[in-house]
Design a protein around this motif. Structure first.
Motif, PDB file in Angstrom:
ATOM      1  N   THR A  21      -3.361  25.858  -2.694  1.00  0.00           N
ATOM      2  CA  THR A  21      -3.786  24.479  -2.905  1.00  0.00           C
ATOM      3  C   THR A  21      -5.306  24.365  -2.921  1.00  0.00           C
ATOM      4  O   THR A  21      -6.007  25.170  -2.313  1.00  0.00           O
ATOM      5  CB  THR A  21      -3.260  23.533  -1.808  1.00  0.00           C
ATOM      6  OG1 THR A  21      -3.894  23.838  -0.569  1.00  0.00           O
ATOM      7  CG2 THR A  21      -1.754  23.652  -1.655  1.00  0.00           C
ATOM      8  N   ILE A  22      -5.773  23.358  -3.605  1.00  0.00           N
ATOM      9  CA  ILE A  22      -7.171  22.936  -3.549  1.00  0.00           C
ATOM     10  C   ILE A  22      -7.149  21.537  -2.944  1.00  0.00           C
ATOM     11  O   ILE A  22      -6.450  20.647  -3.443  1.00  0.00           O
ATOM     12  CB  ILE A  22      -7.836  22.873  -4.943  1.00  0.00           C
ATOM     13  CG1 ILE A  22      -7.749  24.204  -5.677  1.00  0.00           C
ATOM     14  CG2 ILE A  22      -9.276  22.383  -4.825  1.00  0.00           C
ATOM     15  CD1 ILE A  22      -8.551  25.325  -5.096  1.00  0.00           C
ATOM     16  N   SER A  37      -4.941  27.247   2.480  1.00  0.00           N
ATOM     17  CA  SER A  37      -3.618  27.863   2.572  1.00  0.00           C
ATOM     18  C   SER A  37      -2.743  27.181   3.617  1.00  0.00           C
ATOM     19  O   SER A  37      -1.522  27.300   3.567  1.00  0.00           O
ATOM     20  CB  SER A  37      -3.741  29.355   2.893  1.00  0.00           C
ATOM     21  OG  SER A  37      -4.437  29.534   4.099  1.00  0.00           O
ATOM     22  N   SER A  38      -3.345  26.477   4.552  1.00  0.00           N
ATOM     23  CA  SER A  38      -2.569  25.796   5.600  1.00  0.00           C
ATOM     24  C   SER A  38      -2.266  24.370   5.162  1.00  0.00           C
ATOM     25  O   SER A  38      -3.019  23.438   5.412  1.00  0.00           O
ATOM     26  CB  SER A  38      -3.333  25.800   6.919  1.00  0.00           C
ATOM     27  OG  SER A  38      -3.512  27.111   7.369  1.00  0.00           O
ATOM     28  N   PHE A  39      -1.143  24.223   4.491  1.00  0.00           N
ATOM     29  CA  PHE A  39      -0.696  22.957   3.929  1.00  0.00           C
ATOM     30  C   PHE A  39       0.804  22.853   4.160  1.00  0.00           C
ATOM     31  O   PHE A  39       1.519  23.849   4.052  1.00  0.00           O
ATOM     32  CB  PHE A  39      -1.003  22.925   2.426  1.00  0.00           C
ATOM     33  CG  PHE A  39      -0.155  21.960   1.647  1.00  0.00           C
ATOM     34  CD1 PHE A  39      -0.419  20.600   1.690  1.00  0.00           C
ATOM     35  CD2 PHE A  39       0.906  22.407   0.888  1.00  0.00           C
ATOM     36  CE1 PHE A  39       0.370  19.705   0.979  1.00  0.00           C
ATOM     37  CE2 PHE A  39       1.705  21.523   0.175  1.00  0.00           C
ATOM     38  CZ  PHE A  39       1.425  20.170   0.216  1.00  0.00           C
ATOM     39  N   VAL A  71      -4.513  16.785  -2.685  1.00  0.00           N
ATOM     40  CA  VAL A  71      -4.073  18.179  -2.655  1.00  0.00           C
ATOM     41  C   VAL A  71      -3.515  18.512  -4.030  1.00  0.00           C
ATOM     42  O   VAL A  71      -2.571  17.860  -4.494  1.00  0.00           O
ATOM     43  CB  VAL A  71      -2.986  18.407  -1.583  1.00  0.00           C
ATOM     44  CG1 VAL A  71      -2.504  19.861  -1.611  1.00  0.00           C
ATOM     45  CG2 VAL A  71      -3.498  18.030  -0.200  1.00  0.00           C
ATOM     46  N   SER A  72      -4.113  19.515  -4.677  1.00  0.00           N
ATOM     47  CA  SER A  72      -3.601  20.028  -5.947  1.00  0.00           C
ATOM     48  C   SER A  72      -2.915  21.353  -5.656  1.00  0.00           C
ATOM     49  O   SER A  72      -3.532  22.264  -5.098  1.00  0.00           O
ATOM     50  CB  SER A  72      -4.743  20.257  -6.944  1.00  0.00           C
ATOM     51  OG  SER A  72      -5.436  19.055  -7.220  1.00  0.00           O
ATOM     52  N   ILE A  73      -1.646  21.459  -6.015  1.00  0.00           N
ATOM     53  CA  ILE A  73      -0.904  22.705  -5.846  1.00  0.00           C
ATOM     54  C   ILE A  73      -1.054  23.475  -7.156  1.00  0.00           C
ATOM     55  O   ILE A  73      -0.604  23.006  -8.209  1.00  0.00           O
ATOM     56  CB  ILE A  73       0.575  22.436  -5.502  1.00  0.00           C
ATOM     57  CG1 ILE A  73       0.669  21.592  -4.223  1.00  0.00           C
ATOM     58  CG2 ILE A  73       1.338  23.751  -5.362  1.00  0.00           C
ATOM     59  CD1 ILE A  73       2.066  21.102  -3.893  1.00  0.00           C
ATOM     60  N   GLY A 113      -3.755  20.391 -14.742  1.00  0.00           N
ATOM     61  CA  GLY A 113      -2.934  21.564 -15.011  1.00  0.00           C
ATOM     62  C   GLY A 113      -2.253  22.134 -13.779  1.00  0.00           C
ATOM     63  O   GLY A 113      -1.521  23.116 -13.879  1.00  0.00           O
ATOM     64  N   SER A 114      -2.512  21.536 -12.613  1.00  0.00           N
ATOM     65  CA  SER A 114      -1.841  22.011 -11.398  1.00  0.00           C
ATOM     66  C   SER A 114      -0.347  21.710 -11.518  1.00  0.00           C
ATOM     67  O   SER A 114       0.073  20.833 -12.272  1.00  0.00           O
ATOM     68  CB  SER A 114      -2.448  21.378 -10.150  1.00  0.00           C
ATOM     69  OG  SER A 114      -2.360  19.969 -10.193  1.00  0.00           O
ATOM     70  N   ILE A 115       0.451  22.442 -10.753  1.00  0.00           N
ATOM     71  CA  ILE A 115       1.903  22.264 -10.811  1.00  0.00           C
ATOM     72  C   ILE A 115       2.321  20.938 -10.165  1.00  0.00           C
ATOM     73  O   ILE A 115       3.332  20.341 -10.529  1.00  0.00           O
ATOM     74  CB  ILE A 115       2.627  23.463 -10.161  1.00  0.00           C
ATOM     75  CG1 ILE A 115       4.121  23.419 -10.441  1.00  0.00           C
ATOM     76  CG2 ILE A 115       2.338  23.572  -8.696  1.00  0.00           C
ATOM     77  CD1 ILE A 115       4.864  24.676 -10.012  1.00  0.00           C
ATOM     78  N   ALA A 116       1.511  20.470  -9.205  1.00  0.00           N
ATOM     79  CA  ALA A 116       1.811  19.220  -8.507  1.00  0.00           C
ATOM     80  C   ALA A 116       0.556  18.733  -7.802  1.00  0.00           C
ATOM     81  O   ALA A 116      -0.393  19.491  -7.599  1.00  0.00           O
ATOM     82  CB  ALA A 116       2.931  19.426  -7.486  1.00  0.00           C
ATOM     83  N   TYR A 117       0.569  17.450  -7.436  1.00  0.00           N
ATOM     84  CA  TYR A 117      -0.510  16.915  -6.601  1.00  0.00           C
ATOM     85  C   TYR A 117       0.032  15.852  -5.668  1.00  0.00           C
ATOM     86  O   TYR A 117       1.078  15.256  -5.917  1.00  0.00           O
ATOM     87  CB  TYR A 117      -1.674  16.375  -7.435  1.00  0.00           C
ATOM     88  CG  TYR A 117      -1.393  15.063  -8.146  1.00  0.00           C
ATOM     89  CD1 TYR A 117      -1.450  13.840  -7.472  1.00  0.00           C
ATOM     90  CD2 TYR A 117      -1.095  15.045  -9.503  1.00  0.00           C
ATOM     91  CE1 TYR A 117      -1.201  12.647  -8.123  1.00  0.00           C
ATOM     92  CE2 TYR A 117      -0.848  13.852 -10.169  1.00  0.00           C
ATOM     93  CZ  TYR A 117      -0.901  12.665  -9.471  1.00  0.00           C
ATOM     94  OH  TYR A 117      -0.645  11.477 -10.118  1.00  0.00           O
TER      95      TYR A 117
END
Length: 163
Positions: A21-22, A37-39, A71-73, A113-117
């Motif tokens: 995630t970003i 990484s801790s999400f 949060v962008s996955i 373009g992230s898979i989810a947010y």
């Protein structure tokens, strides 16, 4: 009581395959984001998630002050974006270089373009040792079921085989 070495701790946690995630925020005209990484999901009623952010990182203070974050996955193929956001010593900017973003409810940047947010307002910031645990109330969310996630496992990016 046994003492766990930091290397053993990191090795054990690195054995947990996770999505990438970003986490971003916007403060006035400045944007900032980091690879996290801790999400995790936290609650469905109310809709809550959590992210853990090092107190030494600029993002921790910015999220507490702005009371918002996104949060962008990341999707498969976005490993360069993850790498760019994981570099230390960066400063907040008016625009992310080479990264296209969109916004939802809070105005925080979401990686295109992230898979989810998940777009969140800060519900609570909890002390977590050298990190803050930012609990976010989800105001907006979206996902693309046709895209594969970017995975991180044992210090490297991995892919997922989907049937």
């Amino acid at each position: 009581m046994a003492t766990v070495s930091p290397d053993d701790f990191r090795g054990a946690l690195g054995s947990w395959a996770a999505g990438v995630t970003i986490v971003t925020t916007k403060q006035d005209d400045l944007l900032y984001g980091i690879t996290v990484s801790s999400f995790s999901s936290l609650s469905v009623d109310p809709l809550l998630i959590l992210v853990c952010i090092a107190k030494s990182n600029k993002l921790a203070d910015m999220v507490v002050e702005t009371k918002k974050f996104a949060v962008s996955i990341l999707a498969e193929g976005q490993d360069e974006i993850s790498g760019a956001f994981s570099k230390s010593g960066r400063e907040p900017v008016t625009e992310f270089e080479g990264v296209t973003t969109i916004t939802a409810e809070t105005g925080c940047p979401i990686i295109n373009g992230s898979i989810a947010y998940l777009d969140c307002e800060l519900h609570e910031a909890v002390d977590g040792g050298d990190h803050i645990i930012a609990i976010g109330k989800v105001l907006a969310a979206s996902f693309d079921p046709t895209v594969k996630p970017l995975m991180y496992f044992r210090r490297g990016y991995r892919t997922v085989k989907m049937d």
